[in-house]
Design a protein around this motif. Structure first.
Motif, PDB file in Angstrom:
ATOM      1  N   SER A 139       0.870  -1.348   0.041  1.00 35.66           N
ATOM      2  CA  SER A 139      -0.010  -0.124  -0.110  1.00 35.66           C
ATOM      3  C   SER A 139       0.576   1.337  -0.008  1.00 35.66           C
ATOM      4  O   SER A 139       0.335   2.264   0.367  1.00 35.66           O
ATOM      5  CB  SER A 139      -0.826   0.032   1.231  1.00 35.66           C
ATOM      6  OG  SER A 139      -0.102  -0.033   2.293  1.00 35.66           O
ATOM      7  N   GLY A 140       1.977   1.130  -0.460  1.00 36.28           N
ATOM      8  CA  GLY A 140       2.839   2.398  -0.625  1.00 36.28           C
ATOM      9  C   GLY A 140       3.821   2.261   0.388  1.00 36.28           C
ATOM     10  O   GLY A 140       3.704   1.967   1.598  1.00 36.28           O
ATOM     11  N   ILE A 363      -6.888  -9.128 -13.878  1.00 34.29           N
ATOM     12  CA  ILE A 363      -6.036  -8.178 -12.923  1.00 34.29           C
ATOM     13  C   ILE A 363      -6.804  -6.624 -12.825  1.00 34.29           C
ATOM     14  O   ILE A 363      -7.140  -6.231 -13.906  1.00 34.29           O
ATOM     15  CB  ILE A 363      -4.653  -7.872 -13.456  1.00 34.29           C
ATOM     16  CG1 ILE A 363      -3.884  -9.334 -13.591  1.00 34.29           C
ATOM     17  CG2 ILE A 363      -3.786  -6.922 -12.564  1.00 34.29           C
ATOM     18  CD1 ILE A 363      -2.712  -9.109 -14.299  1.00 34.29           C
ATOM     19  N   VAL A 364      -7.015  -6.284 -11.616  1.00 31.26           N
ATOM     20  CA  VAL A 364      -7.526  -4.899 -11.517  1.00 31.26           C
ATOM     21  C   VAL A 364      -6.593  -4.321 -10.581  1.00 31.26           C
ATOM     22  O   VAL A 364      -6.337  -4.729  -9.415  1.00 31.26           O
ATOM     23  CB  VAL A 364      -9.105  -5.013 -10.930  1.00 31.26           C
ATOM     24  CG1 VAL A 364      -9.596  -3.719 -10.646  1.00 31.26           C
ATOM     25  CG2 VAL A 364      -9.982  -5.669 -12.030  1.00 31.26           C
ATOM     26  N   VAL A 365      -6.375  -3.031 -10.978  1.00 29.85           N
ATOM     27  CA  VAL A 365      -5.666  -2.032 -10.130  1.00 29.85           C
ATOM     28  C   VAL A 365      -5.958  -0.768 -10.693  1.00 29.85           C
ATOM     29  O   VAL A 365      -6.427  -0.326 -11.732  1.00 29.85           O
ATOM     30  CB  VAL A 365      -4.092  -2.454 -10.295  1.00 29.85           C
ATOM     31  CG1 VAL A 365      -3.764  -1.931 -11.894  1.00 29.85           C
ATOM     32  CG2 VAL A 365      -3.153  -1.913  -9.228  1.00 29.85           C
ATOM     33  N   ASP A 370       0.608   3.433  -6.211  1.00 30.04           N
ATOM     34  CA  ASP A 370       1.984   3.854  -6.580  1.00 30.04           C
ATOM     35  C   ASP A 370       2.769   2.597  -6.559  1.00 30.04           C
ATOM     36  O   ASP A 370       3.921   2.718  -6.882  1.00 30.04           O
ATOM     37  CB  ASP A 370       2.639   5.099  -5.703  1.00 30.04           C
ATOM     38  CG  ASP A 370       2.506   4.560  -4.097  1.00 30.04           C
ATOM     39  OD1 ASP A 370       2.199   3.429  -3.770  1.00 30.04           O
ATOM     40  OD2 ASP A 370       2.882   5.497  -3.422  1.00 30.04           O
ATOM     41  N   LYS A 371       2.556   1.426  -5.945  1.00 27.21           N
ATOM     42  CA  LYS A 371       3.346   0.277  -6.031  1.00 27.21           C
ATOM     43  C   LYS A 371       2.519  -0.827  -6.769  1.00 27.21           C
ATOM     44  O   LYS A 371       3.239  -1.451  -7.799  1.00 27.21           O
ATOM     45  CB  LYS A 371       3.531  -0.297  -4.728  1.00 27.21           C
ATOM     46  CG  LYS A 371       4.286   0.394  -3.736  1.00 27.21           C
ATOM     47  CD  LYS A 371       4.702  -0.194  -2.352  1.00 27.21           C
ATOM     48  CE  LYS A 371       5.371  -1.411  -2.755  1.00 27.21           C
ATOM     49  NZ  LYS A 371       5.510  -2.112  -1.483  1.00 27.21           N
ATOM     50  N   ALA A 372       1.336  -0.848  -6.612  1.00 25.56           N
ATOM     51  CA  ALA A 372       0.577  -2.203  -7.339  1.00 25.56           C
ATOM     52  C   ALA A 372       0.594  -1.954  -8.883  1.00 25.56           C
ATOM     53  O   ALA A 372       0.467  -2.613  -9.779  1.00 25.56           O
ATOM     54  CB  ALA A 372      -0.892  -2.423  -6.706  1.00 25.56           C
ATOM     55  N   PHE A 373       0.243  -0.803  -9.239  1.00 24.98           N
ATOM     56  CA  PHE A 373       0.206  -0.049 -10.739  1.00 24.98           C
ATOM     57  C   PHE A 373       1.319  -0.338 -11.359  1.00 24.98           C
ATOM     58  O   PHE A 373       1.305  -1.297 -12.405  1.00 24.98           O
ATOM     59  CB  PHE A 373      -0.330   1.120 -10.735  1.00 24.98           C
ATOM     60  CG  PHE A 373      -0.631   1.512 -12.300  1.00 24.98           C
ATOM     61  CD1 PHE A 373      -1.329   0.893 -13.196  1.00 24.98           C
ATOM     62  CD2 PHE A 373       0.008   2.758 -12.700  1.00 24.98           C
ATOM     63  CE1 PHE A 373      -1.518   1.002 -14.475  1.00 24.98           C
ATOM     64  CE2 PHE A 373      -0.116   3.312 -14.043  1.00 24.98           C
ATOM     65  CZ  PHE A 373      -0.831   2.234 -14.998  1.00 24.98           C
ATOM     66  N   PRO A 374       2.693   0.076 -11.006  1.00 24.37           N
ATOM     67  CA  PRO A 374       3.718  -0.164 -11.904  1.00 24.37           C
ATOM     68  C   PRO A 374       4.131  -1.635 -11.675  1.00 24.37           C
ATOM     69  O   PRO A 374       4.795  -2.195 -12.552  1.00 24.37           O
ATOM     70  CB  PRO A 374       4.417   0.736 -10.944  1.00 24.37           C
ATOM     71  CG  PRO A 374       4.302   1.339  -9.741  1.00 24.37           C
ATOM     72  CD  PRO A 374       2.709   1.255  -9.947  1.00 24.37           C
ATOM     73  N   GLY A 375       3.771  -2.321 -10.626  1.00 22.95           N
ATOM     74  CA  GLY A 375       4.273  -3.773 -10.280  1.00 22.95           C
ATOM     75  C   GLY A 375       3.495  -4.636 -11.190  1.00 22.95           C
ATOM     76  O   GLY A 375       3.940  -5.544 -12.066  1.00 22.95           O
ATOM     77  N   GLU A 376       2.085  -4.400 -11.532  1.00 23.11           N
ATOM     78  CA  GLU A 376       1.189  -5.100 -12.502  1.00 23.11           C
ATOM     79  C   GLU A 376       1.659  -4.804 -13.854  1.00 23.11           C
ATOM     80  O   GLU A 376       1.821  -5.346 -14.889  1.00 23.11           O
ATOM     81  CB  GLU A 376       0.043  -4.796 -12.362  1.00 23.11           C
ATOM     82  CG  GLU A 376      -0.512  -5.391 -10.793  1.00 23.11           C
ATOM     83  CD  GLU A 376      -0.649  -7.005 -11.202  1.00 23.11           C
ATOM     84  OE1 GLU A 376      -0.305  -7.528 -11.884  1.00 23.11           O
ATOM     85  OE2 GLU A 376      -0.786  -7.450  -9.815  1.00 23.11           O
ATOM     86  N   ASN A 377       2.364  -3.463 -14.282  1.00 26.32           N
ATOM     87  CA  ASN A 377       2.558  -2.926 -15.532  1.00 26.32           C
ATOM     88  C   ASN A 377       3.770  -3.742 -15.914  1.00 26.32           C
ATOM     89  O   ASN A 377       3.975  -4.230 -16.876  1.00 26.32           O
ATOM     90  CB  ASN A 377       3.129  -1.838 -15.515  1.00 26.32           C
ATOM     91  CG  ASN A 377       1.872  -0.644 -15.711  1.00 26.32           C
ATOM     92  OD1 ASN A 377       0.683  -1.182 -15.737  1.00 26.32           O
ATOM     93  ND2 ASN A 377       2.136   0.645 -15.388  1.00 26.32           N
ATOM     94  N   ALA A 378       4.921  -4.070 -14.911  1.00 29.77           N
ATOM     95  CA  ALA A 378       6.034  -4.901 -15.051  1.00 29.77           C
ATOM     96  C   ALA A 378       5.693  -6.361 -15.235  1.00 29.77           C
ATOM     97  O   ALA A 378       6.285  -7.144 -16.444  1.00 29.77           O
ATOM     98  CB  ALA A 378       7.147  -4.678 -14.018  1.00 29.77           C
ATOM     99  N   ILE A 379       4.680  -6.824 -14.758  1.00 28.27           N
ATOM    100  CA  ILE A 379       4.251  -8.240 -14.846  1.00 28.27           C
ATOM    101  C   ILE A 379       3.532  -8.564 -16.212  1.00 28.27           C
ATOM    102  O   ILE A 379       4.105  -9.456 -16.607  1.00 28.27           O
ATOM    103  CB  ILE A 379       3.438  -8.734 -13.716  1.00 28.27           C
ATOM    104  CG1 ILE A 379       4.200  -8.753 -12.153  1.00 28.27           C
ATOM    105  CG2 ILE A 379       2.563  -9.855 -13.965  1.00 28.27           C
ATOM    106  CD1 ILE A 379       3.160  -9.219 -11.145  1.00 28.27           C
ATOM    107  N   THR A 380       2.752  -7.793 -16.582  1.00 28.63           N
ATOM    108  CA  THR A 380       2.445  -7.830 -17.840  1.00 28.63           C
ATOM    109  C   THR A 380       3.021  -7.665 -19.043  1.00 28.63           C
ATOM    110  O   THR A 380       3.021  -8.184 -19.912  1.00 28.63           O
ATOM    111  CB  THR A 380       0.950  -6.925 -18.008  1.00 28.63           C
ATOM    112  OG1 THR A 380       1.263  -5.641 -17.821  1.00 28.63           O
ATOM    113  CG2 THR A 380      -0.214  -7.482 -16.959  1.00 28.63           C
TER     114      THR A 380
END
Length: 460
Positions: A139-140, A363-365, A370-380
């Motif tokens: 959560s940041g 995936i929903v974000v 500020d953490k989960a969004f860039p994290g999921e971008n990297a995963i996808t």
């Protein structure tokens, strides 16, 4: 295997419905033109709750009388509930909400869910402890050593569950179906029982894992009319760090992540088991080194699958924040355990993400997480680099149910095994009032039936 099956009672006001007291003896009928006080004619009162995205709320009181009450005699001004706003009053044959009332011994006094005193879950609930719950992992600010977030193994209790209690007073005259009038006396009646729709349909157990030596409390929903000759899907829901080390029913009352799969509407579409562990510690932090409860979770899923008639090709996992991280980690380490995963506001190191290219994911974000969004971008990005198509869409978190249904259909048209939907910046907090987009995301994500329908269609 389950070595100890202990039914765990819910926190005060949560769990099995308590029996009401005995029926009062009716007095001789007076002249209807001269109503008598209602004192002595009220048998008892029951609190009724409902779970929302933000958590469980007390939304009605059922007042039971010694005789059937005529619904036509009732009005919202005939009852008052301390510190609450009465929105609707009607008769019913049981202590249950209804779209249309029926003459019966119960008078249902519906209350505004927007009242400050309505909320029963978390630090914002009236009467909750002021002690802060641990922030959900992801959560940041990096969790774990030196990161300012929850650390794996931390047992600090999460948000409290406030008992569902209310005090109701009959302030106007009500009339029985036989024409007898009960006049108000001003006597306040406290609730003595609780009905928790959907939540009460889960049973509470403890799993003792012989392999790790750990114990794990859990909630289990069994489909109505369960037939062991059939095979049923199973949904595993894993909560965030804010629910660590609370009452067993914590994952059921803190939001929709577990109960949305067990609602009558959801079960009518997809009969399934729903499994919701209650973790006594933070299982994983942002160092991505889980505690042994990670493996115990796998063993619990396998144990339940052996104990009941579970279709092992249709097991699904979902979770929010810490639970989303666990879902990703489990799919990487155990690729044949789940047919699909619903990932809500979580992340995992992209250096380990390649196995996810073989999985079916939704995936929903939020874009301002500020953490989960860039994290999921990297995963996808890793998934796409492995040659797997990823369907993408940007949604407004404030959309109506109809708009979300259309959004889901449009994303499905991309026919990708991985669907990645992001909420536009500012729309989550603007819609939910949450203090962070991270925590607000799951208040909305689990209210979208179309995503659950997609998950339930998948199989190994």
């Amino acid at each position: 295997m389950v070595t100890r099956r202990t039914l765990i009672a819910g926190s005060a006001g949560i769990g099995t419905v308590a029996a009401l007291g005995g029926t009062a003896v009716a007095a001789a009928s007076p002249d209807p033109a001269n109503p008598v006080s209602e004192a002595g004619h009220i048998v008892g009162a029951t609190a009724i709750t409902r779970v929302y995205g933000v958590g469980q709320k007390l939304i009605a009181v059922a007042v039971e009388y010694d005789r059937a009450i005529a619904g036509s005699s009732l009005s919202a001004s005939a009852f008052a509930v301390t510190d609450r706003t009465v929105t609707r009053v009607y008769a019913n044959t049981s202590a249950a909400l209804a779209e249309r009332g029926r003459d019966g011994r119960h008078v249902i006094v519906e209350l505004s869910p927007d009242d400050r005193a309505a909320l029963l879950w978390g630090k914002d609930a009236v009467g909750a402890s002021s002690s802060p719950a641990p922030a959900p992992s992801g959560s940041g600010g990096a969790g774990g050593p030196g990161g300012g977030g929850p650390t794996a193994g931390d047992t600090t209790p999460g948000g409290p569950i406030v008992p569902a209690k209310a005090t109701v007073t009959q302030t106007g005259t009500v009339t029985t179906t036989h024409g007898r009038s009960y006049a108000p006396s001003g006597t306040a009646v406290a609730t003595s029982a609780v009905v928790n729709p959907i939540v009460d349909d889960f049973e509470q157990f403890t799993f003792d894992d012989p392999e790790t030596g750990r114990s794990l409390k859990y909630n289990l929903f069994t489909p109505k009319g369960y037939d062991p000759r059939r095979k049923y899907p199973l949904v595993l829901f894993m909560h965030d760090a804010g629910v660590v080390n609370v009452d067993t029913v914590g994952p059921l009352v803190q939001g929709l992540g577990a109960v949305c799969w067990a609602s009558p509407e959801a079960q009518a579409r997809h009969e399934s088991f729903v499994l919701a562990p209650e973790y006594g510690e933070v299982v994983i932090d942002d160092t991505y080194q889980p505690t042994s409860l990670f493996e115990t979770t796998v063993h619990l899923v396998e144990s339940v699958s052996e104990q009941y008639s579970i279709d092992t090709k249709r097991r699904y996992t979902t979770g929010q924040s810490m639970g989303a991280m666990l879902s990703l980690g489990l799919n990487i380490r155990y690729p044949d355990l789940f047919a699909a995963a619903y990932i809500v506001a979580g992340q995992w190191p992209d250096s380990q993400a390649a196995p996810l290219a073989e999985k079916k994911l939704w995936i929903v974000v939020s874009q301002d997480d500020d953490k989960a969004f860039p994290g999921e971008n990297a995963i996808t990005s890793v998934i796409q680099a492995e040659g797997t198509r990823v369907g993408t869409a940007v949604w407004d978190a404030g959309s109506t149910a109809a708009q979300f249904a259309a959004d889901v259909r449009n994303l499905e048209k991309q026919r990708a095994p991985v669907n990645y939907a992001t909420f536009q910046t500012g729309t989550v907090t603007g819609t939910t009032g949450a203090t962070s987009a991270h925590m607000g995301t799951w208040q909305i994500a689990y209210s979208i039936p179309g995503i659950r329908d997609w998950i339930m269609k998948q199989s190994l």
